[in-house]
Motif scaffolding. Sequence first.
Motif, PDB file in Angstrom:
ATOM      1  N   GLY A  72       0.967  -1.166   0.105  1.00 11.47           N
ATOM      2  CA  GLY A  72       0.428   0.101   0.362  1.00 11.47           C
ATOM      3  C   GLY A  72       0.645   1.093  -0.005  1.00 11.47           C
ATOM      4  N   ILE A  73       0.485   2.475   0.722  1.00 14.92           N
ATOM      5  CA  ILE A  73       1.422   3.823   0.194  1.00 14.92           C
ATOM      6  C   ILE A  73       1.496   3.684   1.314  1.00 14.92           C
ATOM      7  CG2 ILE A  73       0.719   6.068   0.948  1.00 14.92           C
ATOM      8  CD1 ILE A  73      -2.204   5.447  -0.294  1.00 14.92           C
ATOM      9  N   ALA A  74       2.825   4.064   1.345  1.00  7.30           N
ATOM     10  CA  ALA A  74       4.138   4.598   2.252  1.00  7.30           C
ATOM     11  C   ALA A  74       3.928   5.519   3.279  1.00  7.30           C
ATOM     12  CB  ALA A  74       5.273   4.476   1.649  1.00  7.30           C
ATOM     13  N   ILE A  75       4.229   5.902   4.249  1.00  9.16           N
ATOM     14  CA  ILE A  75       3.642   6.466   5.346  1.00  9.16           C
ATOM     15  C   ILE A  75       5.012   7.782   5.381  1.00  9.16           C
ATOM     16  CG2 ILE A  75       4.241   7.320   7.331  1.00  9.16           C
ATOM     17  CD1 ILE A  75       2.964   5.068   8.843  1.00  9.16           C
ATOM     18  N   PRO A  76       5.924   7.565   4.361  1.00  5.60           N
ATOM     19  CA  PRO A  76       6.975   8.701   4.518  1.00  5.60           C
ATOM     20  C   PRO A  76       6.134   9.411   2.841  1.00  5.60           C
ATOM     21  CG  PRO A  76       7.813   6.963   3.951  1.00  5.60           C
ATOM     22  CD  PRO A  76       6.444   6.739   4.495  1.00  5.60           C
ATOM     23  N   VAL A  77       5.122   8.884   2.079  1.00  7.82           N
ATOM     24  CA  VAL A  77       4.923   9.735   0.739  1.00  7.82           C
ATOM     25  C   VAL A  77       3.487  10.150   1.303  1.00  7.82           C
ATOM     26  CG1 VAL A  77       3.606   9.085  -0.956  1.00  7.82           C
ATOM     27  CG2 VAL A  77       5.638   7.520  -0.657  1.00  7.82           C
ATOM     28  N   LEU A  78       2.240   9.699   2.359  1.00  4.69           N
ATOM     29  CA  LEU A  78       2.026  10.518   2.740  1.00  4.69           C
ATOM     30  C   LEU A  78       2.039  11.386   3.526  1.00  4.69           C
ATOM     31  CD1 LEU A  78      -0.105   7.568   4.155  1.00  4.69           C
ATOM     32  CD2 LEU A  78      -0.617   8.662   2.485  1.00  4.69           C
ATOM     33  N   ILE A  79       3.735  11.669   4.071  1.00  3.91           N
ATOM     34  CA  ILE A  79       3.623  12.871   4.595  1.00  3.91           C
ATOM     35  C   ILE A  79       3.927  13.396   3.823  1.00  3.91           C
ATOM     36  CG2 ILE A  79       5.914  13.549   6.385  1.00  3.91           C
ATOM     37  CD1 ILE A  79       5.626  11.255   7.795  1.00  3.91           C
ATOM     38  N   ALA A  80       4.713  13.565   2.920  1.00  2.00           N
ATOM     39  CA  ALA A  80       4.997  14.592   1.404  1.00  2.00           C
ATOM     40  C   ALA A  80       4.174  14.967   1.042  1.00  2.00           C
ATOM     41  CB  ALA A  80       5.877  14.266   0.288  1.00  2.00           C
ATOM     42  N   ILE A  81       2.443  14.011   0.980  1.00  2.00           N
ATOM     43  CA  ILE A  81       1.522  14.792   0.306  1.00  2.00           C
ATOM     44  C   ILE A  81       1.218  15.504   1.404  1.00  2.00           C
ATOM     45  CG2 ILE A  81      -0.932  13.682  -0.649  1.00  2.00           C
ATOM     46  CD1 ILE A  81       0.665  11.465  -1.520  1.00  2.00           C
ATOM     47  N   ALA A  82       1.194  15.118   1.997  1.00  2.00           N
ATOM     48  CA  ALA A  82       0.405  16.456   3.804  1.00  2.00           C
ATOM     49  C   ALA A  82       1.208  17.627   3.599  1.00  2.00           C
ATOM     50  CB  ALA A  82       0.512  16.055   5.133  1.00  2.00           C
ATOM     51  N   VAL A  83       2.331  17.420   3.143  1.00  2.00           N
ATOM     52  CA  VAL A  83       3.310  18.707   3.380  1.00  2.00           C
ATOM     53  C   VAL A  83       3.385  19.740   2.599  1.00  2.00           C
ATOM     54  CG1 VAL A  83       5.578  20.340   2.989  1.00  2.00           C
ATOM     55  CG2 VAL A  83       4.851  17.660   4.574  1.00  2.00           C
ATOM     56  N   GLY A  84       3.059  18.922   1.437  1.00  2.00           N
ATOM     57  CA  GLY A  84       3.048  19.445  -0.431  1.00  2.00           C
ATOM     58  C   GLY A  84       1.266  20.002  -0.371  1.00  2.00           C
ATOM     59  N   ILE A  85       0.393  19.221   0.233  1.00  2.00           N
ATOM     60  CA  ILE A  85      -0.769  20.436   0.803  1.00  2.00           C
ATOM     61  C   ILE A  85      -0.892  21.710   1.209  1.00  2.00           C
ATOM     62  CG2 ILE A  85      -3.115  19.959   0.925  1.00  2.00           C
ATOM     63  CD1 ILE A  85      -2.983  17.058   0.462  1.00  2.00           C
ATOM     64  N   VAL A  86       0.028  21.582   2.930  1.00  2.00           N
ATOM     65  CA  VAL A  86      -0.176  22.500   3.110  1.00  2.00           C
ATOM     66  C   VAL A  86       0.336  23.505   3.020  1.00  2.00           C
ATOM     67  CG1 VAL A  86       0.396  23.012   5.977  1.00  2.00           C
ATOM     68  CG2 VAL A  86      -0.345  20.924   5.857  1.00  2.00           C
ATOM     69  N   MET A  87       1.233  23.509   2.448  1.00  2.00           N
ATOM     70  CA  MET A  87       2.543  24.042   1.886  1.00  2.00           C
ATOM     71  C   MET A  87       2.158  25.111   0.286  1.00  2.00           C
ATOM     72  SD  MET A  87       4.800  24.972   3.312  1.00  2.00           S
ATOM     73  CE  MET A  87       5.892  25.954   2.541  1.00  2.00           C
ATOM     74  N   THR A  88       1.071  24.298  -0.426  1.00  2.00           N
ATOM     75  CA  THR A  88       0.423  25.386  -1.283  1.00  2.00           C
ATOM     76  C   THR A  88      -0.866  25.593  -1.077  1.00  2.00           C
ATOM     77  OG1 THR A  88       1.016  23.237  -3.064  1.00  2.00           O
ATOM     78  CG2 THR A  88      -0.972  23.952  -3.749  1.00  2.00           C
ATOM     79  N   PHE A  89      -1.272  25.753  -0.287  1.00  2.00           N
ATOM     80  CA  PHE A  89      -1.895  26.046   0.577  1.00  2.00           C
ATOM     81  C   PHE A  89      -1.163  27.774   1.316  1.00  2.00           C
ATOM     82  CE2 PHE A  89      -4.287  27.916   4.750  1.00  2.00           C
ATOM     83  CZ  PHE A  89      -5.869  27.898   3.611  1.00  2.00           C
TER      84      PHE A  89
END
Length: 450
Positions: A297-314
């Motif tokens: 499944g999806i790796a936790i570090p990938v989820l962390i990177a996606i979350a950071v990307g969403i926050v930084m885009t906002f």
Amino acid sequence: MTDTATKSSADLARASELGGVARFLKATEIDTRMLGMIGALLIIWIGLQVISSARIGVNPFDFDSRTFLSARNLWNLSVQTSSVAIMATGMVLVIVMRNIDLSVGSVEGVVGMIMGFAQVHFLVRVVGLELGNPWIWVLALAIGLAIGLLIGGFQGFIIAYMDVPAFIVTLGGLLVWRGAAWWITSGQTIAPLDATFQLMGGGPQGSIGARWSWIAAIVACGAVVLMLLQARRQRKRFRFPLRPVWAEVLRGAVTCGIILGAVGIANSYPWPTGIVRRYAEQNGIAVPEGGLFIAHGIAIPVLIAIAVGIVMTFVTNRTRFGRYVFAIGGNPEAANLAGIKTRWVTMKVFMIMGVLAAISAAVSSARLNSATNSLGTLDELLVIAAAVIGGTSLAGGSGTVIGAMLGALLMQSLQSGMVLLGVDSPLQSIVVGAVLVIAVWLDTVYRKRV
């Protein structure tokens, strides 16, 4: 009435002059630079797949586990890209403001060493927490984030309030923090790290499995649809031009298709046989004759990177702070005269960069299950290259977070592909350097045409 008819005729005439591709790009509002980068990424992937398949003598469409586009390699690629992508989101803000940060790799190294020291020595031997205590990883991560914030704030203060060029300050930081990482443990590697902390690095246990991956994909697709509907509603409210319905549907379908495809690849990569066997023994599960398939499944570090990307885009697109950053990068003098506290904004940008370096340190050290002196070495070059390749202009004033993350994926694809093909390290450095120079040259050509 005549004026209206004349204007409509002129608009139709101009539209008819555009080619089919130009009309498509105008209707969908796709960023041509982003599209070009995605095209370059696909070319690199296909090329590496063909070369790696020919090297072992298999069909490129077999997707053997030893080839580049195998589920195994793509899953590992996503994990390896995470730490660089996280820092690249912050480097966008730094470069947009016409600064540079050469110290991010060293900050990653020293923060990783401090978090490792906190887990193995300080929290256990000094504070007295027992091994396996759930507070160990929480406190170690909090300490790392605080140190990253302080380092970023310290460097940002010197740059913003003491008027020392960012190049000099961060070049000094590159040397200082790398030396500090060695000094903390006199060059010794710290291992193993806390078991829960290791989950941030990925691996069979550091992934969310097939079921939760599909749930996350469905939620993400729902969010994409809601964002498109909300954006269309806002355009209609303020009487902005609306995209054709087919263009909205196409954007949503392509985005959701990419999300579902990525999750499908992650779910097609199984746990190694030995780990599956031990897991089955511990949980009393009978292993069938053909073996037991358990998806990563999806790796936790990938989820962390996606979350950071969403926050930084906002932050960059939806906040006053983000607008200030781009205003300062576009014209520092005008931003200062407009009443923007340019010094304080500059310091905050470097504080954010320090926190992101700390998050990357947690991901990288957790993946290695150790804190080493070499952690983050030369990552500053990959991070800067990722931001520039992703469309962030070194002249300041323009850049996107999603572009930087795609740039990180492109750079890591090149590096991983060269490792898979057995390319020597010196040649890898030559390729990375050449790609960085070409990216800056293309940025210069693009700005001259615009």
